[in-house]
Design a protein around this motif. Structure first.
Motif, mmCIF file in Angstrom:
data_model
loop_
_atom_site.group_PDB
_atom_site.id
_atom_site.type_symbol
_atom_site.label_atom_id
_atom_site.label_comp_id
_atom_site.label_asym_id
_atom_site.label_seq_id
_atom_site.Cartn_x
_atom_site.Cartn_y
_atom_site.Cartn_z
ATOM 1 N N PRO A 202 -15.924 -11.752 43.829
ATOM 2 C CA PRO A 202 -15.725 -12.697 44.592
ATOM 3 C C PRO A 202 -14.595 -12.555 45.534
ATOM 4 O O PRO A 202 -14.141 -13.290 46.290
ATOM 5 C CB PRO A 202 -15.712 -13.551 43.462
ATOM 6 C CG PRO A 202 -15.651 -12.913 42.378
ATOM 7 C CD PRO A 202 -16.203 -11.342 42.729
ATOM 8 N N PHE A 203 -13.480 -11.913 44.886
ATOM 9 C CA PHE A 203 -12.102 -11.641 45.463
ATOM 10 C C PHE A 203 -12.025 -10.039 45.482
ATOM 11 O O PHE A 203 -12.509 -9.307 45.281
ATOM 12 C CB PHE A 203 -11.112 -12.460 44.679
ATOM 13 C CG PHE A 203 -11.184 -13.845 44.769
ATOM 14 C CD1 PHE A 203 -10.931 -14.755 45.529
ATOM 15 C CD2 PHE A 203 -11.939 -14.389 43.538
ATOM 16 C CE1 PHE A 203 -11.180 -15.857 45.733
ATOM 17 C CE2 PHE A 203 -12.272 -15.581 43.569
ATOM 18 C CZ PHE A 203 -11.778 -16.594 44.619
ATOM 19 N N LEU A 204 -10.907 -9.928 46.257
ATOM 20 C CA LEU A 204 -10.638 -8.161 46.656
ATOM 21 C C LEU A 204 -10.298 -7.534 45.308
ATOM 22 O O LEU A 204 -10.479 -6.342 45.245
ATOM 23 C CB LEU A 204 -9.622 -8.488 47.634
ATOM 24 C CG LEU A 204 -9.971 -8.735 48.919
ATOM 25 C CD1 LEU A 204 -8.661 -8.982 49.877
ATOM 26 C CD2 LEU A 204 -10.988 -7.787 49.557
ATOM 27 N N VAL A 205 -9.430 -8.299 44.623
ATOM 28 C CA VAL A 205 -9.076 -7.567 43.149
ATOM 29 C C VAL A 205 -9.576 -8.417 41.807
ATOM 30 O O VAL A 205 -9.046 -9.118 41.514
ATOM 31 C CB VAL A 205 -7.609 -7.289 43.135
ATOM 32 C CG1 VAL A 205 -7.274 -6.439 42.037
ATOM 33 C CG2 VAL A 205 -7.126 -6.622 44.450
ATOM 34 N N GLY A 206 -10.967 -8.072 41.541
ATOM 35 C CA GLY A 206 -11.428 -8.765 40.528
ATOM 36 C C GLY A 206 -12.107 -10.241 40.747
ATOM 37 O O GLY A 206 -12.266 -10.394 41.855
#
Length: 209
Positions: free
Chosen positions: A147-151
């Motif tokens: 859902p997000f770029l890091v986690g």
């Protein structure tokens, strides 16, 4: 704190956005780059590179470069992971933003939205569109998996890339074929204390033009 910037600049907006999300009070000092206000002796005494945004984090003490400012402000917050690898991955995406994304999408937006010179810059824009869409495909591939770029939660990597991606249409980049990016934009805009960018422009899809 004081922030020197232009409300229509994505690099400046990302600072405003983080400050709002963290509920940090600050003073906004409007700078008009088209009028040369970053080249005055007074401004160059603050930042010899003559660029915005610029953060005055203490009286007479300044920090430049948008992603460095994000990193400084996010320290100790949920927007900057403490895990060593996750922290490095945040930086990885922020370097991607400045090297592969912003030089294409932001520059195309500047030519079209600010200078209104789509035809005069056509040859250069063709190259920017090609490289910019390549950068968007990299983001789409990642956001189709997470859902997000890091986690699972937003970080300053997301805010850094959100700034120019959500107004990419102002540089004639359209997100019709990027469903994961569009869902990610919606998720960021739904964050508590989200604030919109100061200036919006033309329609967001080709069909609406």
């Amino acid at each position: 704190m004081r922030v020197f910037g232009d409300a229509g600049s994505g690099n400046c907006y990302k600072i405003q956005l983080l400050l709002n999300l963290l509920d940090i009070d600050y003073e906004w000092v409007s700078i008009d780059i088209l009028k040369g206000e970053t080249r005055t002796p007074e401004y160059l005494a603050r930042n010899a590179n003559g660029k915005i945004p610029l953060l005055e984090y203490a009286p007479g003490d300044y920090l430049a470069e948008s992603n460095a400012i994000l990193h400084y402000l996010a320290e100790g917050s949920a927007y900057l992971p403490t895990d060593r690898l996750a922290h490095a991955q945040v930086l990885q995406w922020m370097f991607f933003e400045q090297y592969s994304h912003e030089p294409c999408i932001a520059v195309a937006r500047f030519y079209i939205f600010y200078l209104e010179d789509r035809e005069g810059r056509r040859a250069e824009l063709e190259k920017l569109w090609e490289r910019g869409y390549a950068a968007l495909k990299v983001m789409e591939s990642r956001l189709a998996q997470s859902p997000f770029l890091v986690g699972e939660t937003p970080t300053i990597a997301d805010l850094s890339l959100f700034a120019y991606t959500h107004v990419a249409h102002e540089g004639d980049f359209y997100l019709d074929d990027f469903p994961a990016i569009r869902a990610w934009i919606d998720a960021i805009e739904a964050l508590p204390r989200f604030r919109p960018m100061g200036r919006r422009g033309p329609p967001e899809t080709k069909e609406a033009r």
